[in-house]
Scaffold this motif. Sequence first.
Motif, PDB file in Angstrom:
ATOM      1  N   MET A 282       1.151 -13.738  27.887  1.00 33.77           N
ATOM      2  CA  MET A 282       0.147 -14.705  27.466  1.00 33.77           C
ATOM      3  C   MET A 282      -1.013 -14.702  28.456  1.00 33.77           C
ATOM      4  O   MET A 282      -0.961 -15.371  29.470  1.00 33.77           O
ATOM      5  CB  MET A 282       0.755 -16.106  27.427  1.00 33.77           C
ATOM      6  CG  MET A 282       1.686 -16.325  26.271  1.00 33.77           C
ATOM      7  SD  MET A 282       2.266 -18.023  26.193  1.00 33.77           S
ATOM      8  CE  MET A 282       3.844 -17.857  26.965  1.00 33.77           C
ATOM      9  N   SER A 283      -2.011 -13.905  28.160  1.00 35.22           N
ATOM     10  CA  SER A 283      -3.112 -13.828  29.099  1.00 35.22           C
ATOM     11  C   SER A 283      -4.360 -14.532  28.592  1.00 35.22           C
ATOM     12  O   SER A 283      -5.294 -14.722  29.347  1.00 35.22           O
ATOM     13  CB  SER A 283      -3.422 -12.370  29.408  1.00 35.22           C
ATOM     14  OG  SER A 283      -3.750 -11.693  28.221  1.00 35.22           O
ATOM     15  N   LYS A 284      -4.367 -14.882  27.316  1.00 32.87           N
ATOM     16  CA  LYS A 284      -5.543 -15.547  26.762  1.00 32.87           C
ATOM     17  C   LYS A 284      -5.676 -16.961  27.331  1.00 32.87           C
ATOM     18  O   LYS A 284      -4.733 -17.736  27.337  1.00 32.87           O
ATOM     19  CB  LYS A 284      -5.412 -15.618  25.237  1.00 32.87           C
ATOM     20  CG  LYS A 284      -6.547 -16.365  24.569  1.00 32.87           C
ATOM     21  CD  LYS A 284      -6.306 -16.513  23.079  1.00 32.87           C
ATOM     22  CE  LYS A 284      -7.334 -17.440  22.470  1.00 32.87           C
ATOM     23  NZ  LYS A 284      -7.052 -17.754  21.081  1.00 32.87           N
TER      24      LYS A 284
ATOM     25  N   ILE B  13       0.543 -20.788  31.346  1.00 34.33           N
ATOM     26  CA  ILE B  13      -0.526 -20.681  30.356  1.00 34.33           C
ATOM     27  C   ILE B  13      -1.852 -21.056  31.021  1.00 34.33           C
ATOM     28  O   ILE B  13      -1.958 -22.104  31.651  1.00 34.33           O
ATOM     29  CB  ILE B  13      -0.265 -21.618  29.149  1.00 34.33           C
ATOM     30  CG1 ILE B  13       1.047 -21.227  28.458  1.00 34.33           C
ATOM     31  CG2 ILE B  13      -1.435 -21.567  28.168  1.00 34.33           C
ATOM     32  CD1 ILE B  13       1.506 -22.212  27.405  1.00 34.33           C
TER      33      ILE B  13
ATOM     34  N   GLU C 197       4.533 -26.059  22.650  1.00 40.19           N
ATOM     35  CA  GLU C 197       4.687 -25.157  21.503  1.00 40.19           C
ATOM     36  C   GLU C 197       3.320 -24.796  20.914  1.00 40.19           C
ATOM     37  O   GLU C 197       3.056 -23.644  20.579  1.00 40.19           O
ATOM     38  CB  GLU C 197       5.577 -25.807  20.438  1.00 40.19           C
ATOM     39  CG  GLU C 197       7.038 -25.870  20.837  1.00 40.19           C
ATOM     40  CD  GLU C 197       7.890 -26.717  19.889  1.00 40.19           C
ATOM     41  OE1 GLU C 197       7.355 -27.221  18.873  1.00 40.19           O
ATOM     42  OE2 GLU C 197       9.080 -26.890  20.181  1.00 40.19           O
TER      43      GLU C 197
ATOM     44  N   LYS D  34       1.449 -22.430  23.253  1.00 35.91           N
ATOM     45  CA  LYS D  34       2.019 -21.071  23.180  1.00 35.91           C
ATOM     46  C   LYS D  34       1.557 -20.343  21.918  1.00 35.91           C
ATOM     47  O   LYS D  34       1.212 -19.173  21.966  1.00 35.91           O
ATOM     48  CB  LYS D  34       3.552 -21.135  23.210  1.00 35.91           C
ATOM     49  CG  LYS D  34       4.120 -21.381  24.581  1.00 35.91           C
ATOM     50  CD  LYS D  34       5.628 -21.417  24.548  1.00 35.91           C
ATOM     51  CE  LYS D  34       6.217 -21.654  25.928  1.00 35.91           C
ATOM     52  NZ  LYS D  34       7.686 -21.728  25.881  1.00 35.91           N
ATOM     53  N   GLN D  35       1.538 -21.058  20.801  1.00 38.27           N
ATOM     54  CA  GLN D  35       1.076 -20.455  19.530  1.00 38.27           C
ATOM     55  C   GLN D  35      -0.362 -19.967  19.659  1.00 38.27           C
ATOM     56  O   GLN D  35      -0.701 -18.882  19.232  1.00 38.27           O
ATOM     57  CB  GLN D  35       1.158 -21.469  18.386  1.00 38.27           C
ATOM     58  CG  GLN D  35       2.539 -21.757  17.897  1.00 38.27           C
ATOM     59  CD  GLN D  35       2.559 -22.875  16.856  1.00 38.27           C
ATOM     60  OE1 GLN D  35       1.520 -23.431  16.509  1.00 38.27           O
ATOM     61  NE2 GLN D  35       3.728 -23.229  16.385  1.00 38.27           N
TER      62      GLN D  35
ATOM     63  N   ALA E 209      -2.059 -19.332  22.486  1.00 34.60           N
ATOM     64  CA  ALA E 209      -2.172 -18.283  23.511  1.00 34.60           C
ATOM     65  C   ALA E 209      -1.721 -16.928  22.980  1.00 34.60           C
ATOM     66  O   ALA E 209      -2.241 -15.892  23.393  1.00 34.60           O
ATOM     67  CB  ALA E 209      -1.357 -18.670  24.743  1.00 34.60           C
ATOM     68  N   GLU E 210      -0.763 -16.945  22.066  1.00 34.94           N
ATOM     69  CA  GLU E 210      -0.223 -15.695  21.529  1.00 34.94           C
ATOM     70  C   GLU E 210      -0.996 -15.185  20.330  1.00 34.94           C
ATOM     71  O   GLU E 210      -0.781 -14.064  19.890  1.00 34.94           O
ATOM     72  CB  GLU E 210       1.253 -15.880  21.176  1.00 34.94           C
ATOM     73  CG  GLU E 210       2.111 -16.103  22.407  1.00 34.94           C
ATOM     74  CD  GLU E 210       3.532 -16.564  22.066  1.00 34.94           C
ATOM     75  OE1 GLU E 210       3.840 -16.780  20.877  1.00 34.94           O
ATOM     76  OE2 GLU E 210       4.310 -16.748  23.013  1.00 34.94           O
ATOM     77  N   ALA E 211      -1.877 -16.014  19.784  1.00 31.66           N
ATOM     78  CA  ALA E 211      -2.614 -15.639  18.567  1.00 31.66           C
ATOM     79  C   ALA E 211      -3.665 -14.562  18.857  1.00 31.66           C
ATOM     80  O   ALA E 211      -4.167 -14.456  19.934  1.00 31.66           O
ATOM     81  CB  ALA E 211      -3.289 -16.861  17.964  1.00 31.66           C
TER      82      ALA E 211
END
Length: 99
Positions: free
Chosen positions: A1-3, A34, A91, A94-95, A97-99
């Motif tokens: 998760m780098s965003k 994050i 949650e 995380k959603q 950041a992973e998008a």
Amino acid sequence: MSKEIKILVACGSGVATSTIAQQAVKEIAENAGIKVKIIKATIAEVPEKQKDVDLVLTTANYRNPLEKPYMSVFGLISGVNKAGAEKKLLELMKQIAEA
């Protein structure tokens, strides 16, 4: 998760409870690894400022339609169901950041 996630934290005045919420959000994000950038605002500024962020958090209920994911973080300030609010926020972050 780098965003890096840009988060708008809003309260009535843009000063008091949003500052408390900002610290809580920052801590939750740091513990999860994050990256976040937090912008504070008043509730009245939410419709305009949401355009510049990935997630909108308010310390009071916000009932107008939004273009971005939204969550009330009153529980982080009041302590009422704080663990549930933290879990839901994590949650959501995380959603995004992973998008």
